[in-house]
Design a protein around this motif. Structure first.
Motif, PDB file in Angstrom:
ATOM      1  N   TYR A 148       0.845  -1.202   0.000  1.00 52.17           N
ATOM      2  CA  TYR A 148       0.000   0.000   0.000  1.00 52.17           C
ATOM      3  C   TYR A 148       0.880   1.253   0.000  1.00 52.17           C
ATOM      4  CZ  TYR A 148      -3.989   2.988   1.255  1.00 52.17           C
ATOM      5  OH  TYR A 148      -4.976   3.955   1.240  1.00 52.17           O
ATOM      6  N   LYS A 152       1.262   4.254  -2.793  1.00 55.06           N
ATOM      7  CA  LYS A 152       0.962   5.640  -2.397  1.00 55.06           C
ATOM      8  C   LYS A 152       2.204   6.516  -2.266  1.00 55.06           C
ATOM      9  CE  LYS A 152      -3.561   5.490  -1.718  1.00 55.06           C
ATOM     10  NZ  LYS A 152      -4.451   6.336  -2.500  1.00 55.06           N
ATOM     11  N   LYS A 153       3.359   6.037  -2.742  1.00 55.33           N
ATOM     12  CA  LYS A 153       4.590   6.764  -2.424  1.00 55.33           C
ATOM     13  C   LYS A 153       4.635   8.168  -3.021  1.00 55.33           C
ATOM     14  CE  LYS A 153       7.629   4.610  -5.871  1.00 55.33           C
ATOM     15  NZ  LYS A 153       8.701   3.653  -6.030  1.00 55.33           N
ATOM     16  N   SER A 155       2.170  10.177  -2.915  1.00 60.84           N
ATOM     17  CA  SER A 155       1.124  10.991  -2.271  1.00 60.84           C
ATOM     18  C   SER A 155       1.698  12.051  -1.331  1.00 60.84           C
ATOM     19  CB  SER A 155       0.173  10.093  -1.479  1.00 60.84           C
ATOM     20  OG  SER A 155       0.817   9.607  -0.319  1.00 60.84           O
ATOM     21  N   ARG A 157       2.225  11.593   1.747  1.00 62.11           N
ATOM     22  CA  ARG A 157       1.723  11.393   3.108  1.00 62.11           C
ATOM     23  C   ARG A 157       2.734  10.592   3.929  1.00 62.11           C
ATOM     24  NH1 ARG A 157      -2.957  11.447   0.204  1.00 62.11           N
ATOM     25  NH2 ARG A 157      -3.436   9.235   0.049  1.00 62.11           N
ATOM     26  N   GLU A 161       0.180   8.565   8.527  1.00 65.85           N
ATOM     27  CA  GLU A 161      -1.069   8.920   7.826  1.00 65.85           C
ATOM     28  C   GLU A 161      -1.522   7.780   6.936  1.00 65.85           C
ATOM     29  OE1 GLU A 161      -0.638  13.780   7.259  1.00 65.85           O
ATOM     30  OE2 GLU A 161       0.528  12.455   5.962  1.00 65.85           O
ATOM     31  N   LEU A 162      -0.556   7.147   6.274  1.00 63.45           N
ATOM     32  CA  LEU A 162      -0.906   6.046   5.370  1.00 63.45           C
ATOM     33  C   LEU A 162      -1.425   4.834   6.139  1.00 63.45           C
ATOM     34  CD1 LEU A 162       1.984   6.245   2.731  1.00 63.45           C
ATOM     35  CD2 LEU A 162      -0.437   6.767   2.359  1.00 63.45           C
ATOM     36  N   GLU A 165      -4.996   5.479   6.939  1.00 67.93           N
ATOM     37  CA  GLU A 165      -5.776   5.334   5.713  1.00 67.93           C
ATOM     38  C   GLU A 165      -5.946   3.847   5.352  1.00 67.93           C
ATOM     39  OE1 GLU A 165      -4.500   6.452   1.421  1.00 67.93           O
ATOM     40  OE2 GLU A 165      -4.963   8.332   2.423  1.00 67.93           O
ATOM     41  N   SER A 178      -6.016   5.109  -6.637  1.00 68.35           N
ATOM     42  CA  SER A 178      -6.580   6.448  -6.824  1.00 68.35           C
ATOM     43  C   SER A 178      -6.726   7.147  -5.477  1.00 68.35           C
ATOM     44  CB  SER A 178      -7.942   6.349  -7.494  1.00 68.35           C
ATOM     45  OG  SER A 178      -7.807   5.717  -8.751  1.00 68.35           O
ATOM     46  N   ASN A 179      -7.118   8.409  -5.526  1.00 70.96           N
ATOM     47  CA  ASN A 179      -7.310   9.140  -4.272  1.00 70.96           C
ATOM     48  C   ASN A 179      -8.800   9.323  -3.982  1.00 70.96           C
ATOM     49  OD1 ASN A 179      -4.663   9.636  -3.332  1.00 70.96           O
ATOM     50  ND2 ASN A 179      -4.373  10.971  -5.098  1.00 70.96           N
TER      51      ASN A 179
END
Length: 399
Positions: A148, A152-153, A155, A157, A161-162, A165, A178-179
């Motif tokens: 994950y 998301k790298k 992003s 965040r 935070e990740l 999420e 996607s976001n």
């Protein structure tokens, strides 16, 4: 395309081994993408593109009535010489008798075969009949936290935070790519769940009372991480003025299991060293399946942390049980060949109680023992029991 190296490495270890490699897991967990990764890797390693035969059996190109013989002939026609061919066959369960075709291709042609599927037809008894000792089953799960983070790298965040999420949104690749906001993410997951229930369960098993079936599913989802019996479900339904036999409840559980919506975790008696048949727990293929049905509730986080840890242990190749040590319960006993670890999971370490650590300390062997928590300040070692933050546990290469 984002690569999932864990699966690619696993498939590489079985490359050219004369076994059918079966990738099995819930719909949309990423099996087709893993086959695409494999195709790219084969080409990079020098396999000619025309010796890789890739077929997707959910596509509109295929006739509904295609038989195993038709499947066999179609693939055989594409093989024009005696060199090795790599067959990547996606969602084979759509073809009745696929295992006969695959067995013939394994026996009568120079092939290395990989198949995927997402329902009970894939794991049915026919496989044992036609492919006994000639296949290896590789479970495919939704994204690990490490995967994950890779998705998301870009992003920006933080890992913290990740993690929040990931706990709330789950690990379906389509959501991670996607976001989406939470509402949109749960809507997508609900769509996946509905397609599983419709295609893999209600149609296949001719369920007519869909409302009653749904109520059973909701009971299971509400009780993730808790032990319960089929009798408990029957009593609960009775209290709502509905009637269902214990046998029907067992059937429902089995159908959900075979569609990879739920995973059964048996109890292991640490004293008698035996697997117990009663009071099992069930875990959901992805935490987001609970939230898309029930909405996100902070009170349910503790159970879903357990769910996340269960699948991390499974990804790392452990067989996972609930531990029973006389009257005490250990969340997980994880066994891999001659290794074993014990794991307790809690949202926060309770200040007034040392129950989580005490249960582990009562086990008198020298295998590693962990308490996994979301508590930011809890870390260290209590009499040999390691206190580990969830993120560190999920990102550890090994234990």
């Amino acid at each position: 395309m984002i690569v999932r190296p864990h699966y690619l490495d696993l498939l590489k270890t079985y490359r050219n081994v004369p076994l059918v490699k079966i990738l099995a897991g819930i719909r949309r967990c990423g099996k087709s993408t893993i086959l695409e990764m494999l195709q790219d890797d084969l080409i990079k390693s020098g396999v000619p593109a025309d010796h890789i035969i890739s077929m997707r059996y959910t596509s509109e190109d295929f006739d509904d009535g295609i038989t195993d013989k038709g499947m066999y002939n179609e693939i055989k026609e594409k093989m024009t010489d005696g060199e090795r061919y790599y067959l990547l066959l996606d969602e084979v369960q759509e073809i009745t008798g696929w295992e006969k075709a695959v067995n013939s291709l394994l026996e009568n042609a120079n092939t290395d075969i990989y198949v995927t599927g997402s329902n009970s037809k894939l794991m049915s008894s026919e496989i044992s009949t036609y492919l006994t000792g000639r296949y290896i089953s590789i479970p495919v799960f939704t994204l690990s936290f490490a995967e994950y983070m890779e998705f998301k790298k870009a992003s920006g965040r933080t890992p913290k935070e990740l993690l929040t999420e990931y706990i709330r949104m789950g690990g379906f690749p389509i959501v991670a790519l996607s976001n989406f906001n939470e509402g949109a993410a749960y809507q997508i997951v609900e769509g996946i769940y509905n397609s599983v229930i419709t295609s893999d369960i209600t149609k296949r098993h001719n369920i007519t009372n869909f409302d009653l079936f749904n109520r059973v599913v909701k009971y299971i989802v509400e009780n993730v991480g808790k032990t319960f019996s089929a009798n408990a479900i029957v009593k609960f339904l009775k209290s709502e003025g509905r009637s269902l036999s214990v046998e029907s409840v067992y059937n429902h559980l089995e159908w959900l299991e075979k569609a990879f919506v739920i995973y059964r975790c048996q109890r292991y008696d640490l004293q008698g060293k035996s697997v117990l048949k009663t009071q099992e727990k069930f875990y959901l293929a992805d935490a987001s399946l609970k939230y898309c049905m029930m909405g996100f509730n902070p009170k349910s986080v503790a159970a879903m942390l357990e769910n996340i840890v269960y699948f991390e242990l499974r990804r790392k190749g452990y067989e996972v049980y609930i531990g029973k040590n006389e009257t005490k319960e250990i969340d997980f006993v994880a066994v891999r060949r001659d290794e074993r670890i014990y794991v307790q999971v809690c949202r926060n370490l309770p200040e007034e109680s040392d129950r989580e650590v005490a249960n582990l300390l009562e086990i008198k062997d020298h295998y590693p023992k962990y308490v996994v928590t979301l508590d930011e300040l809890a870390a260290g070692n209590i009499n040999g029991v390691k206190i580990v933050h969830l993120a560190d546990f999920l990102l550890a290469e090994d234990y």
